[in-house]
Scaffold this motif. Structure first.
Motif, PDB file in Angstrom:
ATOM      1  N   ALA A  94       0.777  -1.255  -0.063  1.00 35.02           N
ATOM      2  CA  ALA A  94       0.043   0.064   0.067  1.00 35.02           C
ATOM      3  C   ALA A  94       0.682   1.277  -0.118  1.00 35.02           C
ATOM      4  CB  ALA A  94      -0.942  -0.080   1.106  1.00 35.02           C
ATOM      5  N   ILE A  96       0.082   5.115   1.017  1.00 35.64           N
ATOM      6  CA  ILE A  96      -0.720   6.053   1.545  1.00 35.64           C
ATOM      7  C   ILE A  96      -0.197   7.216   2.060  1.00 35.64           C
ATOM      8  CG2 ILE A  96      -2.331   6.145   3.573  1.00 35.64           C
ATOM      9  CD1 ILE A  96      -2.464   2.928   3.503  1.00 35.64           C
ATOM     10  N   LYS A 140     -10.989   1.770   6.197  1.00 40.51           N
ATOM     11  CA  LYS A 140     -10.281   2.893   6.007  1.00 40.51           C
ATOM     12  C   LYS A 140     -10.429   3.923   7.228  1.00 40.51           C
ATOM     13  CE  LYS A 140      -9.956   3.562   0.962  1.00 40.51           C
ATOM     14  NZ  LYS A 140     -10.609   2.343   0.701  1.00 40.51           N
ATOM     15  N   PHE A 193      -6.434  11.484   4.355  1.00 42.22           N
ATOM     16  CA  PHE A 193      -5.641  10.610   3.500  1.00 42.22           C
ATOM     17  C   PHE A 193      -5.621  11.339   2.162  1.00 42.22           C
ATOM     18  CE2 PHE A 193      -7.811   6.889   5.907  1.00 42.22           C
ATOM     19  CZ  PHE A 193      -6.715   6.780   6.476  1.00 42.22           C
ATOM     20  N   PHE A 196      -4.210   6.968  -1.612  1.00 40.69           N
ATOM     21  CA  PHE A 196      -4.513   5.458  -1.172  1.00 40.69           C
ATOM     22  C   PHE A 196      -4.490   4.652  -2.267  1.00 40.69           C
ATOM     23  CE2 PHE A 196      -6.497   2.396   1.508  1.00 40.69           C
ATOM     24  CZ  PHE A 196      -6.505   2.962   2.887  1.00 40.69           C
TER      25      PHE A 196
END
Length: 199
Positions: A94, A96, A140, A193, A196
């Motif tokens: 990931a 992020i 999330k 965020f 993402f």
């Protein structure tokens, strides 16, 4: 005698015009009464809305008092995180981007002083997540709560009761002890965020 019928004819004309004037006056009175009633109702309605409006202005005032600041929030962006996820079947990662929102600019400087410890804690949280957990909205939102908690720990601020109540406890006694802790308001108001990506 000719004058008498003329007078009789004039009398009905005058009586008819009097009736017409009375009817017009009655209709005009009804219209004015209806307009007055409508005006009174319309004046009462904004007054009621004003009372509701007063309640709504008090609510933002309470929210302002809760926020304890009159200036716009400060945003503290963290460098993007790239981490391997905890998926066992396949290698997934990931990327992020995280930004912390705070109300006090002085606290933003404090966050920057603790940045290495905060980044380490966030990386540990991210590395224990799976792709399935991160792809849902609920996942999330839970990640944002976890990041908020882990961002406060290096500064010695304990998470508030709500976050601890959600954490699973091994037994009921430990959970009760966590509930007894005093509620501390978090200086970090939100975790945002900026990007993402899960692959």
């Amino acid at each position: 005698m000719a004058t008498a019928p003329a007078a009789e004819g004039a009398a009905p004309k005058g009586g008819g015009s009097k009736k017409l004037i009375i009817i017009i006056a009655a209709v005009l009175a009804l219209v004015l009464a209806g307009g007055g009633a409508a005006l009174m109702l319309l004046k009462k309605k904004p007054a009621d809305d004003g009372e509701d409006g007063a309640d709504t202005t008090e609510a933002p005032a309470k929210a302002k008092a809760h926020a304890k600041s009159d200036h716009p929030p400060t945003f503290v962006p963290l460098d993007p995180f790239t981490v391997n996820l905890a998926d066992k079947d396949v290698d997934r990662f990931a990327q992020i981007g995280v930004t912390l929102q705070v109300d006090d600019p002085h606290f933003a400087d404090q966050i920057k002083a603790y940045m290495p410890a905060i980044r380490s804690n966030v990386l540990m949280v991210l590395s224990h997540k799976t792709a399935v957990e991160l792809l849902t909205r609920e996942g999330k939102e839970k990640l944002a709560k976890d990041i908020l908690r882990e961002s406060l720990r290096p500064m010695g601020i304990e998470p508030d009761e709500e976050d601890e109540d959600e954490a699973p406890a091994a037994d009921g006694a430990k959970k009760k002890k966590k509930k007894k802790k005093a509620h501390v308001e978090s200086p970090i108001t939100q975790v945002l965020f900026s990007n993402f990506i899960v692959q």
